[in-house]
Design a protein around this motif. Structure first.
Motif, mmCIF file in Angstrom:
data_model
loop_
_atom_site.group_PDB
_atom_site.id
_atom_site.type_symbol
_atom_site.label_atom_id
_atom_site.label_comp_id
_atom_site.label_asym_id
_atom_site.label_seq_id
_atom_site.Cartn_x
_atom_site.Cartn_y
_atom_site.Cartn_z
ATOM 1 N N SER A 1 0.845 -1.200 0.000
ATOM 2 C CA SER A 1 0.000 0.000 0.000
ATOM 3 C C SER A 1 0.880 1.249 0.000
ATOM 4 N N THR A 2 0.285 2.390 -0.271
ATOM 5 C CA THR A 2 1.047 3.637 -0.416
ATOM 6 C C THR A 2 1.742 4.047 0.883
ATOM 7 N N GLU A 3 1.173 3.681 2.043
ATOM 8 C CA GLU A 3 1.792 4.072 3.308
ATOM 9 C C GLU A 3 2.789 3.016 3.819
ATOM 10 N N THR A 4 3.061 2.037 2.968
ATOM 11 C CA THR A 4 3.934 0.940 3.377
ATOM 12 C C THR A 4 5.138 0.848 2.448
ATOM 13 N N ASP A 5 6.322 0.643 3.024
ATOM 14 C CA ASP A 5 7.530 0.422 2.230
ATOM 15 C C ASP A 5 7.638 -1.069 1.902
ATOM 16 N N GLY A 6 7.652 -1.383 0.608
ATOM 17 C CA GLY A 6 7.639 -2.780 0.187
ATOM 18 C C GLY A 6 8.835 -3.573 0.660
ATOM 19 N N LEU A 7 10.021 -2.978 0.617
ATOM 20 C CA LEU A 7 11.217 -3.690 1.070
ATOM 21 C C LEU A 7 11.165 -3.985 2.567
ATOM 22 N N PHE A 8 10.633 -3.039 3.331
ATOM 23 C CA PHE A 8 10.473 -3.262 4.767
ATOM 24 C C PHE A 8 9.609 -4.496 5.005
ATOM 25 N N LEU A 9 8.464 -4.542 4.315
ATOM 26 C CA LEU A 9 7.557 -5.675 4.513
ATOM 27 C C LEU A 9 8.147 -6.980 3.997
ATOM 28 N N SER A 10 8.943 -6.897 2.933
ATOM 29 C CA SER A 10 9.546 -8.122 2.388
ATOM 30 C C SER A 10 10.487 -8.756 3.405
ATOM 31 N N TYR A 11 11.168 -7.921 4.213
ATOM 32 C CA TYR A 11 12.010 -8.461 5.293
ATOM 33 C C TYR A 11 11.140 -9.011 6.417
ATOM 34 N N ASP A 12 10.086 -8.283 6.756
ATOM 35 C CA ASP A 12 9.226 -8.674 7.869
ATOM 36 C C ASP A 12 8.623 -10.065 7.639
ATOM 37 N N ILE A 13 8.103 -10.303 6.449
ATOM 38 C CA ILE A 13 7.367 -11.549 6.219
ATOM 39 C C ILE A 13 8.287 -12.748 5.978
#
Length: 398
Positions: A108-120
């Motif tokens: 989503s626009t308020e989310t950094d994709g790379l950040f989430l890719s590490y999280d998951i």
């Protein structure tokens, strides 16, 4: 512990103190269902994340009709729904297509994709994905988007997300650069082992031809047994690590420490060889005892030592080359199993070995040992960087 304490990571960048928000993955990761067959094919791997299919090393088994394949844009996070619990997901740096069996996520626009890719891909999240996967056995576990979207995560404001992923991407770049160095060293070592031992590369002061010998002429078989049970440390021969202590390698003692009288005594610089070789993976390499102490080895091994004609370190690197493997495969006896064979002691002793004069042997041995020392130091550095990354993945996330 306060309510907010559960919603903040153990380690934070300066300037951030707000509690992280609890969100459903479906709120921060939307699903892309666009189809396209006119893009490059991508693969989603556990270790490398999203890569071009042509770089995966696998045969392309996809059908010729790719029109139903799912579109992936740069910044998307595709995942293998049957392997999500193992970490088969990644941030895509490519535009392409993936199998329709995969799921493609759009941050989503308020989310950094790379950040989430590490999280998951963190172990904590993988355990959650495993619990939410549907199927009777691990071979059939499947995590489709409706199930994934209901899973909760905690996320900070986007600026903090960006700082976290910047730190992790820098570590990943350092890991990749260090691994590239190790790969380059491996190629250098391979070239040295080939060209130094076929004499196409020589130190400038040497020109004399190497002399031909049989292994049995420059070595002597060790027949000393531990008859008095004087030595109680049992060694084993690891294809990867060489001669190591059995108990530390297997996390238990396999031999009977109380009765090692039939075992061979192995002293420093002795060589050990397992005559039973697998065609699929050579498990019986010759290794030199570099433990600086005496121990014992199973009588199933062939133990020998170099005579005055052969410098032990030179002989060690001879056995790290390819020529002796060719001799083994040409002269081994196949037993009941087609994937294994053994070689008799007398045949092993007939292996041809060429030797230069002692000073050249020592120079070759020292050169290769120095290279391996640098390689080992680089490998240790890589492991330390990976350990730091693992620690940050635990400390920077909730």
């Amino acid at each position: 512990m306060s309510k907010d304490a559960k919603n903040v990571p153990a380690l934070r960048f300066k300037g951030y103190s707000d509690a992280w928000e609890k969100r459903k993955l479906g709120e921060v990761l939307l699903e892309r269902n666009s189809r396209s067959g006119a893009k490059q094919l991508l693969s989603v791997t556990i270790k490398q994340g999203v890569i071009k299919a042509e770089d995966s090393g696998r045969k392309d088994n996809s059908s010729s009709d790719l029109s139903n394949y799912k579109l992936v844009k740069v910044g998307d996070i595709p995942y293998n729904s049957m392997r999500m619990w193992q970490g088969a997901s990644g941030y895509s740096y490519f535009e392409g297509i993936v199998s329709p069996a995969y799921t493609v996520l759009i941050p989503s626009t308020e989310t950094d994709g790379l950040f989430l890719s590490y999280d998951i891909k963190r172990n904590k999240m993988l355990s959650v994905f495993q619990r939410h996967s549907q199927g009777l056995t691990s071979d059939t576990w499947n995590l489709k988007y409706p199930q994934l979207s209901s899973i909760h995560v905690r996320v900070p404001k986007k600026n903090e997300q960006i700082q976290i992923r910047q730190a992790l991407t820098k570590l990943d770049a350092l890991i990749a650069a260090t691994q590239d160095k190790i790969d380059a060293f491996e190629q250098i070592k391979k070239a040295f082992l080939q060209h130094l031992f076929d004499q196409s590369w020589r130190f400038g002061e040497y020109s004399e031809l190497w002399t031909s010998h049989l292994l049995g002429e420059i070595t002597s078989k060790v027949t000393e047994k531990n008859t008095e049970n004087l030595y109680h440390e049992t060694f084993t021969n690891s294809a990867k690590y060489g001669i190591v202590e059995q108990q530390s390698f297997f996390d238990k003692l396999i031999s009977n420490e109380a009765n090692l009288t039939n075992y061979y005594v192995v002293r420093e610089n002795d060589f050990v060889y397992n005559p039973r070789i697998s065609n699929l993976a050579p498990v019986g390499p010759v290794r030199r005892n570099k433990l600086n102490r005496t121990g014992v080895m199973s009588p199933l091994y062939y133990v020998f030592k170099a005579t005055n004609a052969a410098y032990p370190m030179f002989l060690e690197y001879f056995f790290k080359g390819e020529s002796w493997y060719r001799f083994m495969y040409l002269n081994g006896d196949t037993g009941a199993r087609s994937d294994r064979f053994a070689i008799k002691d007398k045949v092993f002793e007939q292996m041809p070995v060429k030797l230069p004069e002692e000073s050249e042997q020592k120079k070759i041995g020292a050169l290769l040992q120095n290279l391996e020392t640098v390689m080992n130091q680089t490998q240790e550095r890589l492991q330390k960087i990976r350990t730091i990354k693992d620690s940050l993945l635990k400390s920077l996330f909730v």
